[in-house]
Enzyme design. Sequence first.
Site, PDB file in Angstrom:
ATOM      1  N   GLU A   7      -6.588 -56.405  -1.753  1.00 11.67           N
ATOM      2  CA  GLU A   7      -5.491 -57.269  -1.609  1.00 11.67           C
ATOM      3  C   GLU A   7      -4.749 -57.694  -2.606  1.00 11.67           C
ATOM      4  O   GLU A   7      -4.932 -57.980  -3.651  1.00 11.67           O
ATOM      5  CB  GLU A   7      -5.755 -58.298   0.325  1.00 11.67           C
ATOM      6  CG  GLU A   7      -4.908 -57.709   0.906  1.00 11.67           C
ATOM      7  CD  GLU A   7      -4.707 -57.412   1.887  1.00 11.67           C
ATOM      8  OE1 GLU A   7      -4.322 -55.897   1.880  1.00 11.67           O
ATOM      9  OE2 GLU A   7      -6.120 -56.913   2.605  1.00 11.67           O
ATOM     10  N   ASP A  58       0.168 -48.784   1.459  1.00  9.06           N
ATOM     11  CA  ASP A  58       0.744 -48.290   2.381  1.00  9.06           C
ATOM     12  C   ASP A  58       1.463 -47.371   2.387  1.00  9.06           C
ATOM     13  O   ASP A  58       1.189 -46.244   3.624  1.00  9.06           O
ATOM     14  CB  ASP A  58       1.263 -49.473   3.014  1.00  9.06           C
ATOM     15  CG  ASP A  58       1.133 -50.858   3.102  1.00  9.06           C
ATOM     16  OD1 ASP A  58      -0.333 -50.747   2.495  1.00  9.06           O
ATOM     17  OD2 ASP A  58       2.174 -51.495   3.131  1.00  9.06           O
TER      18      ASP A  58
END
Length: 395
Positions: free
Chosen positions: A37, A175
Site C-alpha cells: 500500500e 489501480d
Amino acid sequence: MSRLTVQARDVAQEFGQRFGRAPVVSRAPGRVNVIGEHTDYNDGFVMPAALDFATLVAAAPRPDRRVRVYSMFMDATRDFDLDKPEPTGRHDWSDYVFGVATMLEESGLRLKGADLVVWSDVPLGAGLSSSAALEVSVAHALLAAAGLAFEPVAAAKVGQRAENEFVGMRCGIMDQYIAACGVAGHALLIDCRSLESRPVPIAPNLRLVIANSNVRHQHAGGEYNDRRAACEDGVRLLKHHLGPITALRDVTPADLERHRRALPDLVYRRCRHIVTENARVLEAERALKAGDFKGCGAAMNASQVSMRDDFQITCPEIDFLADFAQGLAGVYGSRMTGGGFGGCTVSLVEARAVDAMSTALVDAYRVTFGLNAEVFVCSPSEGAGFVDLERDRPA
Ligand code: GLA
C-alpha cells in the site's frame, strides 16, 4: 448465460435506445490490493488482483469529434469536443471520461468522436478503484471507436495521467495497471518502476474476502497527497546521505535505520512503512508461490500494523475488521486494502471457512459500531477487454 453477458447486453440495449445504433462493449475491472500500500508512487512493489466487479462502456464512433457520454448510474449525459479540450475538469464523474480522452490525444493519438454509455457494479467510494475501472474501460472504448490498438500498460499510464492532471489526485499506477492487465485466477506482482509484472496464482482452496466498512473519512484525498509529500521529503533528505536515489524504492530498511536521525520523526515513520512494505510484498509473493499461506498472511498482518502505526492511514472501523478477522478460524491474514481512511479490508481465507468467517465478522462489526459491513468473495478476473455479446446466444 454469464452475469457479464447479461449486464453487457443491458448496456448495449440502453445504448441502442439512446443513440439508435449498435455499440461494442468494453470492460475494465475494479481491484483489491492483496499487499503493497502506497508503494506504487514510490517506484516500489504492489500485488493487487482484478475483481469480477467491473465498469462497462458501450461505444460507437461518431462522424465528428464530439464525445457524448451517458452514465446509467448518474442518469446524466455530458458532452465534450475533442477539438476544444478543457484544461481542467468539471469536478464531476465526467472528468474521468474526458480526462482520459484528453490524455489519449496528448499522447499523440488521434481519436474519433464517440457516443458512450457507462455502467458499473464496482462499489463506489469503497477503495476498490471504481475510478480506474472507469478510466481504463473508457480508454479501451475510445481506442476501439477510433480503430486504434489498446496497449494495456500505455492505457494504464493514460488513466493515471488523467487522474493526476485532470482530476487532481496524485495517485500511483497500481489501480489502472491492474484494471488493464489483470490475469484471471491470479494476483499480479507489479514492479512500479519497470512497469513489468508477473502473475501470482491464488490457490484453488484460497479466497480473497473483502469486507466493506462502509465508512469513508473526509479529506481522504488531501491525506493521500500529504503522505505522498512526506515520502518525497524523505527522499530529498536521504539523498544527502545515500547519493543519487530517486525514490524510496532505492532505500533498504538498513539504510533508513542508519540515517534515521537525518529525518523528522514523522517523515521517518512514513518512510519506514514504505521500505518495509516493499519487502513484505516480495515475501508475500514468495509465500503464495510456495504454498506457504501462513507466511503470506503474516506479511498481510504486519502490513496492517505498519499502515496503522507508521503510515497512519487506517481508522478504528478498519482496524477492528482486520483485527477481528485475523482471530477467526481459517483466516491466514487480514489488512486494509486501498488508499486508506476507510473503505475495505482484504483477508486471505481457506475456502471452506469463508461462510462462518463472513457471518462472524459482519455480526461483530454490527455489535461494535452499529454498522453493516458488506462482504464480497473475490474471484480474480481478467483486465480490460471487449465483452462478447454473442456468447451463449442460442443458435
Ligand atoms: C489509491 C491509489 C493507488 C495507490 C493506493 C494505495 O488506490 O490510486 O495508486 O497509491 O491508493 O496503495
